[in-house]
Design a protein around this motif. Sequence first.
Motif, mmCIF file in Angstrom:
data_model
loop_
_atom_site.group_PDB
_atom_site.id
_atom_site.type_symbol
_atom_site.label_atom_id
_atom_site.label_comp_id
_atom_site.label_asym_id
_atom_site.label_seq_id
_atom_site.Cartn_x
_atom_site.Cartn_y
_atom_site.Cartn_z
ATOM 1 N N CYS A 189 -1.155 60.270 0.679
ATOM 2 C CA CYS A 189 -0.413 61.396 0.090
ATOM 3 C C CYS A 189 0.842 60.908 -0.621
ATOM 4 O O CYS A 189 1.170 61.366 -1.721
ATOM 5 C CB CYS A 189 -0.026 62.410 1.169
ATOM 6 S SG CYS A 189 -1.418 63.287 1.898
ATOM 7 N N LEU A 240 -3.773 66.057 -3.865
ATOM 8 C CA LEU A 240 -4.147 66.861 -2.701
ATOM 9 C C LEU A 240 -4.799 68.168 -3.126
ATOM 10 O O LEU A 240 -4.397 68.794 -4.109
ATOM 11 C CB LEU A 240 -2.903 67.173 -1.864
ATOM 12 C CG LEU A 240 -2.342 66.042 -1.003
ATOM 13 C CD1 LEU A 240 -0.929 66.373 -0.570
ATOM 14 C CD2 LEU A 240 -3.226 65.786 0.208
ATOM 15 N N GLN A 271 -2.762 69.841 1.017
ATOM 16 C CA GLN A 271 -1.315 70.069 0.932
ATOM 17 C C GLN A 271 -0.808 70.776 2.182
ATOM 18 O O GLN A 271 0.254 70.429 2.731
ATOM 19 C CB GLN A 271 -0.989 70.900 -0.308
ATOM 20 C CG GLN A 271 0.497 71.157 -0.532
ATOM 21 C CD GLN A 271 1.276 69.878 -0.767
ATOM 22 O OE1 GLN A 271 0.889 69.031 -1.573
ATOM 23 N NE2 GLN A 271 2.382 69.718 -0.057
ATOM 24 N N PHE A 312 -0.758 68.265 5.009
ATOM 25 C CA PHE A 312 0.282 67.243 4.838
ATOM 26 C C PHE A 312 1.651 67.751 5.291
ATOM 27 O O PHE A 312 2.439 67.000 5.866
ATOM 28 C CB PHE A 312 0.345 66.798 3.377
ATOM 29 C CG PHE A 312 1.424 65.791 3.099
ATOM 30 C CD1 PHE A 312 1.379 64.516 3.669
ATOM 31 C CD2 PHE A 312 2.499 66.098 2.282
ATOM 32 C CE1 PHE A 312 2.379 63.590 3.430
ATOM 33 C CE2 PHE A 312 3.499 65.184 2.040
ATOM 34 C CZ PHE A 312 3.439 63.919 2.610
#
Length: 301
Positions: free
Chosen positions: A15, A59, A64, A67
Amino acid sequence: MITKLDLYKVFCEVCKCKSFSKAAKELYMTQPAVSQAIMQLEEELDTRLFTRIPKGVVLTNEGQLLFEYISSAINLINVGETKLLECKNLMAGELRLGVGDTNSKYFLLPYLEEFHGKYPNIKLQVINRTTLEICNMLKSGEVDIGICNFPIKDPALEKIHCKDIHDIFVCGDKFKEIASKQLTFKEVSKLPLILLEPKSNSRIYIEKYMLSKNLIISPEIELGSHDLLLEFAKINLGIACVIKEFSQRYLKEGTLYEVKTIEKIPKRSIGICYLKSVSLSQAAKKFIEIMEKKKNEILNT
């Protein structure tokens, strides 16, 4: 066997890097191993986490969302590991102390000197506030330890007694005749008094005691520090209420005189405070150990 935590660490690195190859370099892994880890995580979660683009990956909406939580968790783990290492070695870290100006100058300095000598890599942050403000800072996590004027009635705080102190009234040469007599507190209350500002614990303590004697004191001068009380009394601006133990130089030199009272103001104390619900850092524990050791040495002499 790769654990789910390992997979999440790989996920977070991808990421941040937005690339499998760059993440592989940061993690000292091969690119196929990184790709395999992400594939395994996507299979376990039954969700696609990345969309591949020519220059790397981005992402997905689901990725997202994940994360935002996983990065916080990984950061907390890293912080915990760092703190653990600091606790073991006391080679780094910070100790935040809340203390009033007077206690800092007349009480705390020897302990700071010894602690810094033993643990020079611990950063010391000394914040000067009133006792009431320090108690609030302890509860909000802004300081680790408070050096406070007792009494304090707060069930959220652990309190350790360190030193007894005594409040007395002092005067300069102009009022020297007063010092040769024994006065009642009613007589003292009628003198031109110099006191600390109302929010200070010392002022609150004196006012409460006087009120227990049905006396209300109204100072002519209010000041923000103990040193100013001494200096203002020295130049005959009034009768100051000070801490006897912190005024010895003036009393021994004869620049100030103790105003004798028939009754004595009950002793109070200075001590250590910290929040009961939070574990102390190793640095904070060592500092308290130093203070308690010195207190015991004084008691045994």
